[in-house]
Scaffold this motif. Structure first.
Motif, PDB file in Angstrom:
ATOM      1  N   GLN A 573      50.476  73.193  42.096  1.00  0.00           N
ATOM      2  CA  GLN A 573      50.236  72.406  43.257  1.00  0.00           C
ATOM      3  C   GLN A 573      51.527  72.605  44.167  1.00  0.00           C
ATOM      4  N   VAL A 574      51.341  72.623  45.366  1.00  0.00           N
ATOM      5  CA  VAL A 574      52.399  72.560  46.535  1.00  0.00           C
ATOM      6  C   VAL A 574      52.736  71.072  46.637  1.00  0.00           C
ATOM      7  N   ILE A 575      53.861  70.830  46.316  1.00  0.00           N
ATOM      8  CA  ILE A 575      54.554  69.588  46.723  1.00  0.00           C
ATOM      9  C   ILE A 575      55.673  69.545  47.735  1.00  0.00           C
ATOM     10  N   LEU A 576      55.382  68.581  48.697  1.00  0.00           N
ATOM     11  CA  LEU A 576      56.401  68.278  49.634  1.00  0.00           C
ATOM     12  C   LEU A 576      56.978  66.787  49.442  1.00  0.00           C
ATOM     13  N   VAL A 577      58.277  66.842  49.295  1.00  0.00           N
ATOM     14  CA  VAL A 577      58.995  65.412  49.110  1.00  0.00           C
ATOM     15  C   VAL A 577      60.085  65.132  50.137  1.00  0.00           C
ATOM     16  N   GLY A 578      59.975  64.281  50.806  1.00  0.00           N
ATOM     17  CA  GLY A 578      61.216  63.917  51.788  1.00  0.00           C
ATOM     18  C   GLY A 578      60.881  62.785  52.749  1.00  0.00           C
ATOM     19  N   ALA A 579      61.504  62.822  54.073  1.00  0.00           N
ATOM     20  CA  ALA A 579      61.467  61.813  55.185  1.00  0.00           C
ATOM     21  C   ALA A 579      60.054  62.056  55.888  1.00  0.00           C
ATOM     22  N   ALA A 584      56.032  65.283  59.291  1.00  0.00           N
ATOM     23  CA  ALA A 584      55.454  65.818  60.795  1.00  0.00           C
ATOM     24  C   ALA A 584      56.035  67.074  61.209  1.00  0.00           C
ATOM     25  N   ARG A 585      56.857  67.741  60.555  1.00  0.00           N
ATOM     26  CA  ARG A 585      57.033  69.195  60.905  1.00  0.00           C
ATOM     27  C   ARG A 585      56.199  70.103  59.925  1.00  0.00           C
ATOM     28  N   GLU A 586      55.441  69.618  58.880  1.00  0.00           N
ATOM     29  CA  GLU A 586      54.717  70.356  58.234  1.00  0.00           C
ATOM     30  C   GLU A 586      53.372  70.162  58.681  1.00  0.00           C
ATOM     31  N   PRO A 607      62.067  55.057  52.752  1.00  0.00           N
ATOM     32  CA  PRO A 607      61.056  55.820  52.070  1.00  0.00           C
ATOM     33  C   PRO A 607      60.956  56.850  51.732  1.00  0.00           C
ATOM     34  N   VAL A 608      60.368  57.336  50.581  1.00  0.00           N
ATOM     35  CA  VAL A 608      60.303  58.834  50.162  1.00  0.00           C
ATOM     36  C   VAL A 608      58.719  59.164  50.237  1.00  0.00           C
ATOM     37  N   LEU A 609      58.237  60.089  50.988  1.00  0.00           N
ATOM     38  CA  LEU A 609      56.916  60.494  50.979  1.00  0.00           C
ATOM     39  C   LEU A 609      56.576  61.587  50.407  1.00  0.00           C
ATOM     40  N   VAL A 610      55.571  61.736  49.649  1.00  0.00           N
ATOM     41  CA  VAL A 610      55.099  62.837  49.036  1.00  0.00           C
ATOM     42  C   VAL A 610      53.596  63.436  49.369  1.00  0.00           C
ATOM     43  N   ALA A 611      53.683  64.751  49.490  1.00  0.00           N
ATOM     44  CA  ALA A 611      52.338  65.367  49.747  1.00  0.00           C
ATOM     45  C   ALA A 611      52.063  66.352  48.705  1.00  0.00           C
ATOM     46  N   VAL A 612      50.610  66.499  48.474  1.00  0.00           N
ATOM     47  CA  VAL A 612      50.207  67.573  47.628  1.00  0.00           C
ATOM     48  C   VAL A 612      49.261  68.054  48.189  1.00  0.00           C
ATOM     49  N   ASP A 613      49.418  69.527  48.225  1.00  0.00           N
ATOM     50  CA  ASP A 613      48.641  70.593  48.916  1.00  0.00           C
ATOM     51  C   ASP A 613      48.154  70.295  50.221  1.00  0.00           C
ATOM     52  N   GLY A 614      49.132  69.757  51.015  1.00  0.00           N
ATOM     53  CA  GLY A 614      48.892  69.665  52.371  1.00  0.00           C
ATOM     54  C   GLY A 614      48.299  68.064  52.715  1.00  0.00           C
ATOM     55  N   ARG A 615      48.019  67.135  51.820  1.00  0.00           N
ATOM     56  CA  ARG A 615      47.665  65.820  52.027  1.00  0.00           C
ATOM     57  C   ARG A 615      48.656  64.757  51.620  1.00  0.00           C
ATOM     58  N   ILE A 616      48.745  63.643  52.325  1.00  0.00           N
ATOM     59  CA  ILE A 616      49.735  62.507  52.049  1.00  0.00           C
ATOM     60  C   ILE A 616      49.080  62.058  50.637  1.00  0.00           C
ATOM     61  N   ALA A 617      50.258  61.988  49.606  1.00  0.00           N
ATOM     62  CA  ALA A 617      49.645  61.329  48.490  1.00  0.00           C
ATOM     63  C   ALA A 617      50.397  60.112  48.139  1.00  0.00           C
ATOM     64  N   GLY A 618      51.416  59.882  48.480  1.00  0.00           N
ATOM     65  CA  GLY A 618      52.158  58.493  48.066  1.00  0.00           C
ATOM     66  C   GLY A 618      53.461  58.408  48.833  1.00  0.00           C
ATOM     67  N   ALA A 619      53.789  57.370  48.912  1.00  0.00           N
ATOM     68  CA  ALA A 619      55.265  56.686  49.465  1.00  0.00           C
ATOM     69  C   ALA A 619      55.813  55.914  48.514  1.00  0.00           C
ATOM     70  N   PHE A 620      57.087  56.140  48.333  1.00  0.00           N
ATOM     71  CA  PHE A 620      57.994  55.399  47.319  1.00  0.00           C
ATOM     72  C   PHE A 620      59.155  54.818  48.213  1.00  0.00           C
ATOM     73  N   ALA A 621      59.338  53.550  47.819  1.00  0.00           N
ATOM     74  CA  ALA A 621      60.465  52.950  48.522  1.00  0.00           C
ATOM     75  C   ALA A 621      61.576  52.833  47.562  1.00  0.00           C
ATOM     76  N   VAL A 622      62.798  53.546  48.147  1.00  0.00           N
ATOM     77  CA  VAL A 622      63.972  53.489  47.151  1.00  0.00           C
ATOM     78  C   VAL A 622      65.071  52.587  47.746  1.00  0.00           C
ATOM     79  N   ALA A 623      65.769  51.484  47.131  1.00  0.00           N
ATOM     80  CA  ALA A 623      66.727  50.647  47.716  1.00  0.00           C
ATOM     81  C   ALA A 623      67.633  50.298  46.712  1.00  0.00           C
ATOM     82  N   ASP A 624      68.832  50.012  47.012  1.00  0.00           N
ATOM     83  CA  ASP A 624      69.924  49.561  45.991  1.00  0.00           C
ATOM     84  C   ASP A 624      69.638  48.220  45.519  1.00  0.00           C
ATOM     85  N   ARG A 625      69.486  47.898  44.303  1.00  0.00           N
ATOM     86  CA  ARG A 625      69.033  46.438  43.619  1.00  0.00           C
ATOM     87  C   ARG A 625      70.034  45.597  43.612  1.00  0.00           C
TER      88      ARG A 625
END
Length: 824
Positions: A573-579, A584-586, A607-625
């Motif tokens: 599967q093609v995975i995109l991980v980023g802002a 928007a670029r893809e 926020p860290v966004l993840v797309a799988v095979d060209g579809r948005i799949a999830g959003a992950f929040a990263v923070a300093d606990r």
């Protein structure tokens, strides 16, 4: 030549006047820029460029000799007389060294030092730096000091016993007549008045020349020099009573018939009561240094070291950096080190104050003095002797205990003129009662009472004893006052400002929440994203990996998209991980997760966004606990009336989110390091004195600018060196402990000073007989001696209450220190 501060022990100090004279003697030595003498621990601290010999001679001339001790080193590698000369010159250059003699035949060095100024391990390091192998044959500097103080206590006990045995018959014979009717007549009838007075003369004279000689040996020479101290007051008072009584016995015709009386019992009882007070004071002083002794006792005497392929048990002083040590379960760690093999949990509560054992795996740091759990470890020594964390903590505590607070300045000024003023007042009292009073006997009693009761001991002990006990107890709670005067400045602080990253928060990003788009499973999306991130060194990538756990599939392809994120192929599967800009670029539509993204941004999360095979799949929040217990610490500070502020270089949104979570009203965001300094100034202008708490290199300017800098002990060395107070555990509870310790110590000092000043102000007029015409009050010399002795004991006993900090005395510390309720 000494070109920095060093400490050493001074003998012969009995009151604040003694400490002041010793301090002035040191200050007059050429090259000395600052000199301080602490009566409570009898230590002098000197800064400047001078010789140890000059300091010794100055103190000797002043009548307060510096204590000396001997250190012995074993030295290898010397081949000739030039080697001996080189080693001796290296040792003599060490501040605090008085003499050094190196024996080539026995390969040893005998070094005479100012006691407490330098340890054998430091001397060995100097020899090693000169090119030779050296190790202490014994580490006895601190034990010698303790032995000397124990000997002094035993001598006081002995003298008190002798004085009491000699005085008791006199006291019972004189005072018993007031209790047992007819006793006086029985004594007169059996041995007669002259013989009874002669018996009193013999016994009292023995008291004065045997156990009481210490007062005359020190007090009379100082009186002759025009620099009287407390010993001078005692010597004058007892000598006056004894001399008057001796004249009444052997030359009665020199006195008016109505004034022919003896006061031998007063002289004897005065010596007894003052010896009793000094004995109790010495015992109490021993307890003021209990924290230091407990810290010293954390280090074991021996350790198991691997040498030449065999494991040998050797004294800790002989361990060198780089050696491999072996640690059994339950053993105390000898020196600082780094784990090589094994796994265990180590109890570090004695150093950090934190009760939960810390897991130690290969590569983890070990701290000398802490206790190993159930696992066996081998580790490499990274710091030994004076370079270990425990040794540095002890040095910091000793420095803080010798501090001179601004509040002590008034007491010092009073003490400097107090003894001469008392002698003058006693003379005036005698003169006044001779002119206006009933006679010579009355004048003598009043004058002696004034001399005896007006001792500045309590004033001299009021501040240093509280500092000693308070800073020692704070160290046990994981709070190190690097600069003793920070105790007073922290008590005056109105606002406490905190850095965010590494102070209020853990200092590394973690996954805090996740949202999956329709048709996707959040855990599966996280696994794909973490697999794609495996090759990245970005902190956010590490956070994703930690959250996903082990056993991640390997990506087939990984391509970085600079400034946006990455593209990878995982499990076909093609995975995109980023802002969001990567999506928007893809051309990936992120609107299905729009609400989740807005919430993350509102909370200041990344926020860290993840797309799988060209579809948005999830959003992950990263923070300093946020650090556990940080909120409880902030709440505790606000409850005690402090304003709380946040100063951070992070974004406004993140800062506002943290401020809202902690209830912090004053927020300075997106601040550069130099801007933090200006932020501290603005807070000071608005609220008053500021304390700043931080951990990073970028916090150093603010830590230095603040009225009190609080450094997180797990932070950078630069931050720690810029701070006044170090919070060893790295937890925010340490800030609360520091504040409570400061407030408690200053409150204790004010109580002591009030008692010490109030005691003299109230009782000197009574002793002088000011109230006698109106009330009939007149203080006898014996009662005056008892009151004087008890005043010092009261001050020290009050200071010793600070040992309960964090316990029943101040429960807030214990509660904040263990906010999660973890069993200690």
């Amino acid at each position: 030549m000494a070109d920095h501060a060093f400490r050493f022990e001074v003998t012969g100090l009995n009151c604040a006047g003694c400490a002041g004279r010793a301090e002035r003697a040191l200050a007059t030595v050429p090259g000395v820029s600052e000199a301080r003498v602490n009566l409570a621990n009898r230590m002098a601290q000197v800064e400047g460029e001078t010789t140890s010999e000059a300091l010794r001679e100055a103190l000797k001339s002043a009548g307060y000799p510096a204590a000396e001790s001997r250190q012995r080193l074993s030295i290898q590698g010397m081949n000739c007389a030039s080697c001996v000369g080189r080693v001796e010159r290296a040792l003599l250059a060490v501040p605090g060294v008085l003499d050094a003699r190196v024996n080539l035949a026995s390969e040893t060095a005998e070094i005479t030092v100012l006691a407490g100024a330098v340890e054998a391990a430091q001397l060995a390091k100097v020899v090693i730096e000169a090119g030779y192998s050296a190790s202490p044959t014994q580490d006895n500097a601190r034990s010698e000091t303790e032995d000397r103080r124990e000997t002094e206590t035993q001598e006081l006990r002995r003298d008190l016993t002798i004085a009491a045995a000699l005085t008791l018959p006199v006291f019972l014979g004189v005072m018993g007549s007031h209790i047992i009717p007819g006793m006086h007549h029985w004594i007169m009838a059996t041995i007669g008045q002259t013989t009874w007075w002669a018996v009193q003369f013999v016994l009292t004279t023995l008291v004065l020349i045997w156990p009481g000689r210490r007062f005359f040996r020190i007090g009379l020479p100082l009186l002759a020099k025009g620099a009287p101290d407390m010993n001078s007051l005692v010597a004058l008072g007892t000598l006056a009573a004894w001399s008057y009584s001796t004249v009444a016995l052997f030359a009665p015709t020199l006195l008016p018939e109505a004034s022919r009386a003896v006061y031998f019992e007063a002289a004897g009882v005065i010596i007894n009561l003052i010896l009793l007070g000094r004995f109790l004071e010495a015992r109490a002083k021993g307890r003021t240094g209990a924290a230091i002794r407990r810290l010293v006792g954390l280090r074991p005497d021996t350790a198991r070291v691997e040498r030449d392929g065999a494991i040998t048990e050797i004294p800790v002083d002989q361990i060198t950096t780089g050696e491999t040590l072996h640690l059994r379960p339950g053993e105390r760690i000898a020196v600082d080190g780094e784990v090589l093999t094994g796994r265990s949990y180590v109890d570090e509560s004695t150093i950090t104050g934190e009760p939960v054992p810390v897991e130690k795996l290969p590569g983890a740091a070990l701290v000398g003095g802490t206790v190993n759990g159930q696992g066996a470890l081998s580790f490499r020594a990274t710091a030994v002797g004076a370079d270990t964390m425990l040794a540095r903590i002890i040095a910091l505590v000793e420095d803080a205990q010798g501090a001179r607070l601004p509040v002590q300045a008034l007491a010092d000024r009073v003490v400097r003129w107090f003894v001469p003023a008392v002698i003058g007042l006693a003379a005036l009292t005698v003169l006044a009662w001779l002119i206006f009073g009933p006679g010579l006997t009355f004048a003598l009693v009043a004058g002696v009472s004034v001399l005896i009761i007006a001792c500045p001991c309590a004033m001299g002990l009021a501040t240093p004893t509280s500092i000693m006990v308070g800073t020692g107890r704070a160290a046990e709670l994981g709070v190190l006052f690097r600069k003793g005067d920070a105790l007073q400045r922290l008590d005056e602080v109105k606002v406490i400002a905190f850095d965010k990253t590494g102070t209020l928060t853990e200092g590394r990003p973690e996954l805090v929440s996740s949202v999956a788009a329709d048709g996707f499973d959040a855990a599966r999306v996280l696994t794909l994203a973490a697999s794609a991130e495996q090759g990245s060194e970005h902190p956010i990538a590490r956070a994703m990996e930690r959250a996903a756990g082990p056993n991640l599939p390997k990506p087939d392809e990984v391509e970085a998209v600079p400034g946006h994120g990455l593209r990878a192929k995982v499990d076909g599967q093609v995975i995109l991980v980023g802002a969001p800009r990567l999506m928007a670029r893809e051309g990936v539509d992120i609107s299905p997760l729009g609400a989740a993204l807005e919430e993350m941004e509102h909370k200041g999360q990344t926020p860290v966004l993840v797309a799988v095979d060209g579809r948005i799949a999830g959003a992950f929040a990263v923070a300093d606990r946020v650090k556990p217990g940080a909120r409880a610490a902030i709440d505790a500070l606000r409850a005690r009336g402090f304003e709380v502020a946040l100063i951070t270089g992070d974004t406004r949104a993140t800062a506002n989110a943290i401020g809202a979570e902690f209830g912090i009203p004053h927020i300075e965001a997106e601040v550069l390091p130099e801007g933090k300094l200006d932020a501290v100034k603005r807070l000071r202008d608005q609220f008053g004195p500021v304390a700043f708490c931080g951990d990073g290199i970028n916090d150093a300017p603010a830590l230095a600018e603040a009225d009190v800098g609080l450094a997180i002990g797990t932070g950078t060395d630069v931050a720690i060196e810029s701070a006044d107070v170090v919070l060893v555990s790295g937890e925010l509870s340490g800030a609360v402990n520091a504040v409570l310790a400061s407030q408690s110590v200053m409150r204790n000092i004010r109580q002591n000073l009030f008692w010490a000043f109030g005691y003299n102000v109230a009782l000197i007029p009574v002793a002088a007989g000011v109230f006698y015409p109106l009330t009939g009050w007149l203080l006898s010399p014996m009662l005056a001696a008892g009151a004087m002795a008890m005043s010092s004991v009261f001050v020290i006993s009050n200071a010793l209450r600070l040992r309960r900090l964090g316990g029943a005395g101040i429960p807030e510390i214990a509660a904040v220190q263990n906010p999660e309720g973890v069993p200690a």
